[in-house]
Every structure is written in structure tokens, then in C-alpha cells.
Design a protein around this motif. Structure first.
Motif, PDB file in Angstrom:
ATOM      1  N   UNK A  15      -0.078   2.491  -6.671  1.00 13.88           N
ATOM      2  CA  UNK A  15       1.022   1.639  -6.212  1.00 13.88           C
ATOM      3  C   UNK A  15       1.688   2.230  -4.972  1.00 13.88           C
ATOM      4  N   UNK A  16       1.630   3.570  -4.859  1.00  9.60           N
ATOM      5  CA  UNK A  16       2.288   4.256  -3.752  1.00  9.60           C
ATOM      6  C   UNK A  16       1.650   3.951  -2.403  1.00  9.60           C
ATOM      7  N   UNK A  17       0.407   3.492  -2.405  1.00 10.94           N
ATOM      8  CA  UNK A  17      -0.312   3.270  -1.142  1.00 10.94           C
ATOM      9  C   UNK A  17       0.433   2.301  -0.239  1.00 10.94           C
ATOM     10  N   UNK A  18       0.970   1.235  -0.796  1.00 15.78           N
ATOM     11  CA  UNK A  18       1.668   0.226   0.008  1.00 15.78           C
ATOM     12  C   UNK A  18       3.147   0.108  -0.331  1.00 15.78           C
ATOM     13  N   UNK A  19       3.632   0.961  -1.212  1.00 14.12           N
ATOM     14  CA  UNK A  19       5.029   0.880  -1.628  1.00 14.12           C
ATOM     15  C   UNK A  19       5.967   1.327  -0.514  1.00 14.12           C
ATOM     16  N   UNK A  20       7.107   0.636  -0.389  1.00 14.24           N
ATOM     17  CA  UNK A  20       8.115   1.038   0.589  1.00 14.24           C
ATOM     18  C   UNK A  20       8.650   2.428   0.279  1.00 14.24           C
ATOM     19  N   UNK A  21       8.641   2.801  -0.993  1.00 18.20           N
ATOM     20  CA  UNK A  21       9.142   4.105  -1.419  1.00 18.20           C
ATOM     21  C   UNK A  21       8.069   5.182  -1.382  1.00 18.20           C
ATOM     22  N   UNK A  22       6.863   4.834  -0.947  1.00 18.48           N
ATOM     23  CA  UNK A  22       5.794   5.819  -0.878  1.00 18.48           C
ATOM     24  C   UNK A  22       5.473   6.399  -2.242  1.00 18.48           C
ATOM     25  N   UNK A  23       5.385   7.718  -2.322  1.00 20.17           N
ATOM     26  CA  UNK A  23       4.996   8.384  -3.559  1.00 20.17           C
ATOM     27  C   UNK A  23       6.193   8.776  -4.442  1.00 20.17           C
ATOM     28  N   UNK A  24       7.378   8.260  -4.128  1.00 19.19           N
ATOM     29  CA  UNK A  24       8.544   8.656  -4.916  1.00 19.19           C
ATOM     30  C   UNK A  24       8.423   8.237  -6.374  1.00 19.19           C
ATOM     31  N   UNK A  25       7.987   7.006  -6.630  1.00 21.22           N
ATOM     32  CA  UNK A  25       7.833   6.559  -8.018  1.00 21.22           C
ATOM     33  C   UNK A  25       6.750   7.352  -8.737  1.00 21.22           C
ATOM     34  N   UNK A  26       5.736   7.761  -8.005  1.00 20.44           N
ATOM     35  CA  UNK A  26       4.681   8.589  -8.582  1.00 20.44           C
ATOM     36  C   UNK A  26       5.242   9.945  -9.004  1.00 20.44           C
ATOM     37  N   UNK A  27       6.046  10.554  -8.138  1.00 20.94           N
ATOM     38  CA  UNK A  27       6.684  11.834  -8.466  1.00 20.94           C
ATOM     39  C   UNK A  27       7.603  11.682  -9.672  1.00 20.94           C
ATOM     40  N   UNK A  28       8.366  10.606  -9.694  1.00 22.71           N
ATOM     41  CA  UNK A  28       9.250  10.351 -10.836  1.00 22.71           C
ATOM     42  C   UNK A  28       8.450  10.231 -12.135  1.00 22.71           C
TER      43      UNK A  28
END
Length: 379
Positions: A15-28
């Protein structure tokens, strides 16, 4: 280790590939799923410890700054990763000698004060001396990393590796299609845009001329370099802060860095977030380079009108923005340092600033300089 939803974790990675938040949700997701104290995804220079482009959760800004400026080169885990297989996790409590690790200044002055008990990390991508790596930390109240967990992390990092590469291509395309970048060429001052990874994404013609001279700044594989490592680290740190502000996770106060030059006026650098409302970009920063020898200064009269200052106060502001110290400003105006300090205090009150750096950022980003540049071009 408790059961985890592996597919959910992998899903947030892609999801981080095109997310405006980048990899933040992945880190969370990593922090919550694996009960971590903190987690980070950033780029690290394995030779000098320089850091840039960061997503993180769980670490205070002052510790990030300390790592970027002072402690990054002493990180034993990072050194171990640099000489080990990439895309494979290693942990301090599994792969490092406890006696060697705990005897370092890095452990005593950076690890211990934060309550960190152990860390696990892996290099996601390696490009020359720059490594994109993910690091997870646990506190003394949490269990140490087990080999079973590291095996799970090794299954995850393959997906993270693909996603980071896909994200890089996505950001390159996004910036290339932005009309905002073309607008930088209108400016007279050298202007350099950084992407979310802290790499140079675009620079205008004035910046190209300065970079080509290789006197103060130059580029190596999209990384901005200077002739002073401490200066390079300071710029990269300000870029990290500005990119974070561009994502909306921090305040948007521009950073200012003064570059002294022998027998020449200092260069004044301002690093500011690219606001998504105006640009359509999220997670970018711009570095403006002010050189009073090539770029006309704002007039004291203009600064006085914009900020309701006295003539003496506005003259002091212009001198500070040109890279002068308070002592140099006092000498140049044939007045005492005590008077200059009193004027600066009055300026702070009138502009709502509290530090000299914040004052300079406010004025340098105001119409005072852009109007001066416009008038200069039409002379």
C-alpha cells in the motif's frame, strides 16, 4: 511469538507504494504487530554515518538528530549490516558480542538513555555507500528478539525490498509530472528540490551553475555533497525535518544553515517543506541558496514595511540574512553589540519569533527577497 496476520503486514508494505503517507503506515503496522518500542526505515551512509530520508515511529526528534549528526558512524549494528548479506535481519542480542556492544559510547550515550534493550535491522537496498535499512527496537520491558522472529522478518523484507524500489519509481514519475518543479526555474536564487529519500530530485539553472563549479556543493549519484562533512550532515538533517513537515507530521518552520566562506560573505541556506496544497507533492523539501554577492539583498525599506520595523531594526535583519553575525552587524553599522542585541529582542517581539534562525527563515521566505530578485531581473 504470538500468531501474526502475515498478509496484513505485507499488504501495508505494498500500500505504501502509492500512498501519500509513504511507508508510515507500514512502520506503524510493524510496531503494533511485533510489539516494538520503535521502528525506522531510512538511508544510511556506511562510511561516515550520515542519514537521510526517514519514516519512523517511537523515537524522539532529539535522538534522531543526535544519531544523524554524531552517533550514526558508531552504530555497531549498522556496521554489522554493512558487511553482511542484504535483505537479511540481524539482532544485537543474537549476532553481536554483548561485551563489545555495551562497552561503546554509542550504547552508553545513545542506546541506554532511551531505554533500548536490543535492536534488529536489515539492509533493504544498497547503492554504493548508501544503504536503505529498516531497524526495529525493543525496550528493557519487552522480550529480546528471537531467531524465530528474525526468520519471520526475513520473509517480510523481500516484500519491503520490492515495495521500496517500486516507490522510488513512483516518486520519480510524480515529481517529473509536477508543474511545481518547473516553477523553480523562475527563481534567481539557486534552488534544489529533495524527494522523500533526501536525494536531489530537481534543481534549477542557477543551482546547476553552482553545482557544476564544485566549489561549495556538488552531486554524486543524486546525493548533495559539500566540502565539509559536518555541514553535509546538518543539511541532510534539516531536509529530514522539512520532509517530515511536508507530510504533515511536524511543524513547517524552515531551517536555516549558515556556510562561512574565507574572505567572502557567508552563504545562507534555507530548507523549507514543499506544502502539498500548493504543489500536489507530499514528502519533499526545497533548499534555497542565498549568496549576497550574486543575488541582490532585500532592501531595509522593504523589510521595514513588511514587518513594521524601524529603519535600524530592518538594517540589522538584512545584515543577518546576508550571513553576518551579531558582532559583524554591530561593527558594520558602527554601533555597540549591546544596542544590536536590544534591537534583535525588539525584532523578535514584532515578528513573533524567538530565535535568530526562525527570524531569518521568516524573512528569507517572505516577498522581500522574491521582489528584490524580480526587480533585479528587469533592470
Amino acid at each position: 511469538m504470538q500468531a501474526i496476520d502475515f498478509d496484513a503486514v505485507v499488504g501495508t508494505i505494498y500500500d505504501a507504494v502509492t500512498s501519500a503517507a509513504g511507508f508510515q503506515q507500514c512502520i506503524d503496522k510493524l510496531v503494533d504487530t511485533f510489539e516494538l518500542k520503535a521502528a525506522m526505515l531510512f538511508t544510511h551512509n556506511i562510511l561516515n554515518g550520515d542519514s537521510k530520508g526517514m519514516w519512523q515511529r517511537g523515537m524522539e526528534r532529539r535522538w534522531l538528530e543526535n544519531y544523524a549528526i554524531e552517533f550514526g558512524k558508531e552504530d555497531m549494528l549498522a556496521s554489522h549490516l554493512a558487511t553482511s548479506d542484504i535483505a537479511k535481519f540481524y539482532a544485537t542480542n543474537v549476532h553481536l558480542s554483548a561485551a563489545d556492544y555495551t562497552s561503546t559510547r554509542f550504547f552508553r550515550e545513545w542506546v541506554m538513555p532511551q531505554g533500548i534493550a536490543c535492536a534488529a535491522g536489515a539492509i533493504v537496498l544498497k547503492e554504493g555507500v548508501w544503504c536503505t535499512q529498516v531497524v526495529m527496537q525493543r525496550s528493557r520491558l519487552q522480550p529480546p528478539f528471537s531467531q524465530v522472529e528474525l526468520d519471520v522478518f526475513n520473509r517480510i523484507i523481500v516484500h519491503l525490498q520490492r515495495a521500496v524500489q517500486m516507490r522510488q519509481r513512483f516518486i520519480e514519475l510524480q515529481i517529473g509530472q509536477s508543474l511545481f518543479t518547473a516553477g523553480l526555474d523562475i527563481l534567481a536564487m539557486p534552488s534544489i528540490m529533495f524527494d522523500e529519500s533526501g536525494c536531489v530530485a530537481y534543481h534549477n539553472q542557477a543551482a546547476k551553475a553552482m553545482l557544476d563549479q564544485r566549489t561549495w556543493f556538488w552531486m554524486e549519484e543524486r546525493h548533495l555533497c559539500t566540502n565539509n562533512l559536518a555541514l553535509t550532515k546538518q543539511i541532510n538533517l534539516e531536509v529530514i525535518v522539512a520532509v517530515s513537515a511536508s507530510r504533515g507530521s511536524d511543524n513547517a518552520v524552515p531551517g536555516v544553515v549558515i556556510v562561512p566562506r574565507h574572505r567572502l560573505p557567508s552563504l545562507t541556506l534555507m530548507i523549507t517543506p514543499v506544502l502539498p496544497v500548493a504543489s500536489g507533492l507530499r514528502g519533499a523539501a526545497i533548499l534555497f541558496i542565498y549568496d549576497s554577492m550574486s543575488i541582490p539583498q532585500a532592501t531595509a525599506k522593504m523589510v521595514a514595511r513588511l514587518f513594521s520595523l524601524t529603519v535600524a531594526e530592518s538594517e540589522l535583519v538584512v545584515a543577518l540574512c546576508a550571513g553576518n553575525t551579531l558582532e559583524e552587524a554591530a561593527s558594520g553599522r558602527d554601533t555597540s553589540i549591546h544596542t544590536v542585541r536590544s534591537q534583535l529582542k525588539s525584532i523578535f517581539n514584532k515578528t513573533g519569533t524567538h530565535r535568530q534562525v526562525d527570524l531569518m527563515a521568516l524573512v528569507l521566505s517572505s516577498p522581500a527577497y522574491f521582489i528584490a530578485h524580480s526587480q533585479h531581473r528587469h533592470c
